[in-house]
Enzyme design. Structure first.
Site, short mmCIF file in Angstrom:
data_model
loop_
_atom_site.label_atom_id
_atom_site.label_comp_id
_atom_site.label_asym_id
_atom_site.label_seq_id
_atom_site.Cartn_x
_atom_site.Cartn_y
_atom_site.Cartn_z
N TYR A 1 0.87 -1.18 0.00
CA TYR A 1 0.00 0.00 0.00
C TYR A 1 0.90 1.22 0.00
O TYR A 1 0.92 2.03 0.92
CB TYR A 1 -0.93 -0.01 1.22
CG TYR A 1 -1.94 -1.13 1.21
CD1 TYR A 1 -2.36 -1.70 0.01
CD2 TYR A 1 -2.49 -1.63 2.38
CE1 TYR A 1 -3.28 -2.73 -0.01
CE2 TYR A 1 -3.43 -2.66 2.37
CZ TYR A 1 -3.81 -3.21 1.17
OH TYR A 1 -4.73 -4.23 1.14
P1 FDA Z 1 3.18 -2.72 -10.45
O1 FDA Z 1 3.45 -3.32 -11.76
O2 FDA Z 1 2.71 -1.31 -10.40
O3 FDA Z 1 4.44 -2.91 -9.51
C1 FDA Z 1 4.49 -2.50 -8.16
C2 FDA Z 1 5.95 -2.37 -7.73
O4 FDA Z 1 6.64 -3.59 -7.93
C3 FDA Z 1 6.73 -1.33 -8.54
O5 FDA Z 1 7.74 -0.79 -7.73
C4 FDA Z 1 7.33 -2.16 -9.65
O6 FDA Z 1 8.46 -1.57 -10.25
C5 FDA Z 1 7.68 -3.44 -8.91
N1 FDA Z 1 7.62 -4.59 -9.80
C6 FDA Z 1 6.56 -5.01 -10.51
N2 FDA Z 1 6.87 -6.11 -11.20
C7 FDA Z 1 8.15 -6.40 -10.93
C8 FDA Z 1 9.04 -7.41 -11.36
N3 FDA Z 1 8.63 -8.35 -12.21
N4 FDA Z 1 10.32 -7.39 -10.92
C9 FDA Z 1 10.73 -6.43 -10.06
N5 FDA Z 1 9.93 -5.44 -9.61
C10 FDA Z 1 8.65 -5.43 -10.04
N6 FDA Z 1 -2.48 -5.91 -2.10
C11 FDA Z 1 -2.72 -6.97 -1.29
O7 FDA Z 1 -1.81 -7.44 -0.60
N7 FDA Z 1 -3.96 -7.53 -1.24
C12 FDA Z 1 -4.98 -7.08 -2.00
O8 FDA Z 1 -6.09 -7.62 -1.92
C13 FDA Z 1 -4.75 -5.97 -2.86
N8 FDA Z 1 -5.75 -5.46 -3.63
C14 FDA Z 1 -5.49 -4.39 -4.47
C15 FDA Z 1 -6.51 -3.87 -5.27
C16 FDA Z 1 -6.27 -2.80 -6.12
C17 FDA Z 1 -7.38 -2.27 -6.98
C18 FDA Z 1 -4.98 -2.22 -6.16
C19 FDA Z 1 -4.71 -1.05 -7.06
C20 FDA Z 1 -3.96 -2.74 -5.37
C21 FDA Z 1 -4.20 -3.82 -4.51
N9 FDA Z 1 -3.20 -4.34 -3.70
C22 FDA Z 1 -3.46 -5.40 -2.89
C23 FDA Z 1 -1.86 -3.74 -3.71
C24 FDA Z 1 -0.92 -4.51 -4.60
O9 FDA Z 1 -0.50 -5.69 -3.94
C25 FDA Z 1 0.33 -3.67 -4.92
O10 FDA Z 1 -0.02 -2.49 -5.54
C26 FDA Z 1 1.32 -4.47 -5.77
O11 FDA Z 1 2.60 -3.90 -5.67
C27 FDA Z 1 0.87 -4.49 -7.19
O12 FDA Z 1 1.69 -5.27 -8.00
P2 FDA Z 1 1.61 -5.03 -9.58
O13 FDA Z 1 2.56 -5.94 -10.23
O14 FDA Z 1 0.19 -5.05 -10.00
O15 FDA Z 1 2.05 -3.51 -9.65
#
Ligand code: FDA
Length: 538
Positions: A474
Site C-alpha cells: 500500500y
Molecule cells: P506494479 O506493476 O505497479 O508494480 C508494483 C511495484 O513492484 C513497482 O515498484 C514495480 O516496479 C515493482 N515490480 C513489478 N513487477 C516487478 C518485477 N517483475 N520485478 C521487479 N519489480 C517489479 N495488495 C494486497 O496485498 N492484497 C490485496 O487484496 C490488494 N488489492 C489491491 C486492489 C487494487 C485495486 C490495487 C490497485 C492494489 C491492490 N493491492 C493489494 C496492492 C498490490 O499488492 C500492490 O499495488 C502491488 O505492488 C501491485 O503489483 P503489480 O505488479 O500489479 O504492480
C-alpha cells in the site's frame, strides 16, 4: 541466404522505428540503437518497443494504470516502453538503460499506489511484463510456476482449471500483478490460514543488474529472502515465481453483513477487534467502513460491512459464530456455500458464474485515489471509533473507505524475520485507509489528500508506534522518500523501518551485495551502503 550484417540490421531497425517515431532526437535514439545492437532478433525487437510518437504508446502506457492521479498531462512519461515476449529480451533493456543513463521502471500489473512502476521524474524506460504471463500448475505436487506479468486472477483461474481443492493465498483484486504483489507480500482472505503469497514462494527467477538470469540456487538465500516481501524493484527484474499451492475444501462459506450506526455498528466493530484475530484460522472476517445514506430517512450514516470467508460448510460455521461472535447475529440465510474459486469472484464483487472475468487484465472502475496503511495492536476505544466516524462525515469522505483485515492464525506463527515483511504476532489487524474521488482538478485532489492525511494524524494514538508500521504494497510516499538519485541509509530508513522494521538492515546488506551501484532505484528503493551519499558522508 546471405547473412545480414550488423550495420544492415541496424539500418533496418532504424527504418522501422522512423516510420513510427524515431525522427526526433529526444533521448531514446541511443537507447534504441543500443537495443538493436544487443538483440539477436531485430525485427521482433521492433514489435515490442514503443516511443511517444508511436500510435499505440498511450494505450500501452495507460492500459494497466489503476490510479488516475498518474494519468494527467503533467505526469512524467517514459521515453520508451518495452514489452518483452521472451525473457532474453530483458537483458538488452538493462544493458542499454545503464549505457544511456536511463532508469528502468518494471511493471507487471501496474497497481502501484504511487505510480512508481510507470512514472518518474528522471529519463526512464518502462519494462512492461504483461506479455510474460505463462502459468503452469502441477496439481499433483501442489506447485505452480507463474511468470511475473501474470495477474493473480489468471493464477486463480489456472489453478481452478486443474483442481477444485487447491488455492493460493494472494490478494482480493484479480487484476493485481504477480511481479509487484508477491514481491511486496500479498494477502487476501486466506491470510489467517496460510499467511501471505510471499510466505508460499519456493523458488524464483530473476534477471540481475548484470543481465544474468538466476534461480533460487544461483541467486543464493539472501537475495531469495529479499525479494519475498522486500519489494522486487530494488533488486532486479523478477521473471517468475514457483509457488506452493495450498489446500482448500471443496465447499467454502461466504457472507456479507451490513451494520449501520443505528444497528449497533460501533459496538460490533469494537467487539470484533478483541476476537477476530483469535477466531479459528479457517475463519476470516474483514470489515469495510464507509459512509452511506441510511435507507429509512436518507440521512447519512456509517456502515460497517462484515465480509467473511470460511474454509468449511455452513453447518460448522454457524455454531462457531454463535460461540465466538454472537453479536453479529449471523443466520443460516446470510450464508452461501460455494467453491473456493467462486469465493474469489464473490470477494472481487463479480457474479460467481462469471469465472472468465478473472482473465481480464483491466479494471472496470479506475478512479483517482490515495491510500495509507496502519497496524493496530490494541483495540481502539469506542470513543476513538466515534472520532473516525466524525471524519467520515466530512465532505471529502463521500467515497472514503477503511478496510480492517484481521491477523492472527498463521500470521502469528511466522517469525518477523522469516521474510522482509515483518508485521506478524502482536498485530490484531491491519487498516487500509482509502479516499477516492472523481474530479481531476489539482485543488480537488489536494483536498482529498489533505483529508486522508488528517485521518492518518487522527489515527496516530491508536495504531502501532516506533515505528508506525506500514505495508509496502500500500505504497505511500508521505511516509518518506529517497533523495533524487542516490540516497543515504539514514534518509531511506525513514520509510524503510516503517515497511520492514529490523529487516531493513538486512535488505540494505543484500542490496549492497547485488546492486552496489544502485542501478535499480526509485523513490522508495533500498539503498546500497556504498552509494555516493554514504561515501561522501552525507
Ligand atoms: P506494479 O506493476 O505497479 O508494480 C508494483 C511495484 O513492484 C513497482 O515498484 C514495480 O516496479 C515493482 N515490480 C513489478 N513487477 C516487478 C518485477 N517483475 N520485478 C521487479 N519489480 C517489479 N495488495 C494486497 O496485498 N492484497 C490485496 O487484496 C490488494 N488489492 C489491491 C486492489 C487494487 C485495486 C490495487 C490497485 C492494489 C491492490 N493491492 C493489494 C496492492 C498490490 O499488492 C500492490 O499495488 C502491488 O505492488 C501491485 O503489483 P503489480 O505488479 O500489479 O504492480
Amino acid at each position: 541466404m546471405k547473412t545480414p550484417t550488423i550495420s544492415s540490421l541496424l539500418f533496418a531497425f532504424l527504418v522501422i522505428f522512423s516510420c513510427s517515431s524515431l525522427v526526433s532526437s529526444d533521448g531514446h535514439d541511443d537507447f534504441l540503437q543500443c537495443m538493436s545492437l544487443q538483440s539477436n532478433n531485430h525485427t521482433s525487437i521492433s514489435n515490442i518497443v514503443y516511443t511517444p510518437n508511436n500510435t499505440s504508446y498511450s494505450s500501452i502506457l495507460n492500459f494497466s494504470i489503476q490510479n488516475l492521479r498518474f494519468t494527467s498531462e503533467t505526469t512524467p512519461k517514459p521515453l520508451v516502453i518495452v514489452t518483452p515476449v521472451h525473457e532474453s529480451q530483458i537483458q538488452p533493456v538493462i544493458y542499454c538503460a545503464k549505457e544511456n543513463g536511463m532508469q528502468i521502471r518494471v511493471r507487471s500489473g501496474g497497481h502501484d499506489y504511487e505510480g512508481l512502476s510507470y512514472a518518474s521524474e528522471v529519463p526512464f524506460v518502462i519494462l512492461d511484463l504483461f506479455n510474460l504471463r505463462e502459468i503452469s500448475v502441477d496439481a499433483e505436487n501442489k506447485t505452480a510456476w507463474i511468470q511475473a506479468g501474470s495477474t493473480i486472477g489468471e493464477l486463480y483461474y489456472r489453478i481452478a482449471e486443474k483442481s477444485q481443492t487447491l488455492g493460493f493465498p494472494a490478494g482480493v483484486c484479480p487484476t493485481v500483478g504477480a511481479g509487484g504483489h508477491f514481491s511486496g507480500g500479498g494477502y487476501g482472505a486466506l491470510l489467517r490460514k496460510y499467511g501471505l503469497a510471499a510466505d508460499n514462494i519456493i523458488d524464483a527467477r530473476i534477471v540481475d543488474v548484470n543481465g544474468r538470469i538466476l534461480d533460487r540456487i544461483s541467486m543464493g538465500e539472501d537475495l531469495f529472502w529479499a525479494i519475498r516481501g522486500g519489494g522486487g524493484a530494488s533488486f532486479g527484474v523478477i521473471l517468475a515465481w514457483k509457488i506452493q499451492l495450498v489446500d482448500v475444501p471443496e465447499k467454502v462459506t461466504v457472507f456479507t453483513i451490513d451494520k449501520t450506526l443505528d444497528q449497533n455498528a460501533t459496538n460490533i466493530v469494537h467487539r470484533w477487534q478483541y476476537i477476530a484475530h483469535k477466531f479459528d484460522e479457517d475463519l476470516f472476517i474483514r470489515i469495510l467502513i464507509r459512509r452511506v445514506n441510511s435507507s429509512e430517512d436518507s440521512k447519512r450514516t456509517i456502515q460497517a460491512t462484515f465480509q467473511s470467508l470460511f474454509l468449511g460448510g455452513v453447518d460448522r460455521l454457524l455454531p462457531l459464530m454463535q460461540q465466538s461472535f454472537p453479536e453479529l447475529g449471523l443466520q443460516r440465510e446470510d450464508c452461501t456455500e460455494m467453491s473456493w474459486i467462486e469465493s474469489i469472484l464473490y470477494f472481487a464483487g463479480f457474479p460467481i458464474e462469471s469465472r472468465d472475468v478473472l482473465l481480464n487484465r483491466t479494471q472496470p472502475n479506475v478512479r483517482y485515489f490515495k491510500a495509507k496503511s496502519d497496524y493496530v495492536q490494541k483495540p481502539i476505544s469506542k470513543n476513538g471509533l466515534q472520532g473516525i466516524w466524525k471524519l467520515f462525515f466530512e465532505e471529502e469522505a463521500e467515497e472514503a473507505e477503511m478496510i480492517l483485515s484481521p491477523y492472527g492464525g498463521r500470521m502469528d506463527e511466522i517469525s518477523e524475520s522469516a521474510i522482509p515483511f515483518p508485521h506478524r504476532a502482536g498485530n490484531l489487524y491491519k487498516i487500509q485507509h482509502l479516499v477516492y474521488w472523481e474530479e481531476e482538478e489539482v485543488e480537488a485532489t489536494q483536498n482529498y489528500i489533505n483529508w486522508i492525511r488528517k485521518l492518518y494524524s487522527y489515527m496516530a494514538p491508536y495504531v502501532s508506534r516506533f515505528p508506525r508500521a506500514a505495508y509496502i504494497n500500500y505504497r505511500d510516499l508521505d511516509i518518506g522518500v529517497n533523495n533524487n538519485g542516490n540516497t543515504s541509509y539514514a534518509q531511506a530508513s525513514i520509510w524503510g523501518i516503517k515497511y520492514f522494521k529490523n529487516n531493513f538492515n538486512r535488505l540494505v546488506q543484500v542490496k549492497t551485495k547485488v546492486d552496489p551501484a544502485n542501478f535499480f532505484r526509485n523513490e522508495q528503493s533500498i539503498p546500497p551502503l556504498n552509494s555516493w551519499w554514504n561515501k561522501n558522508g552525507k
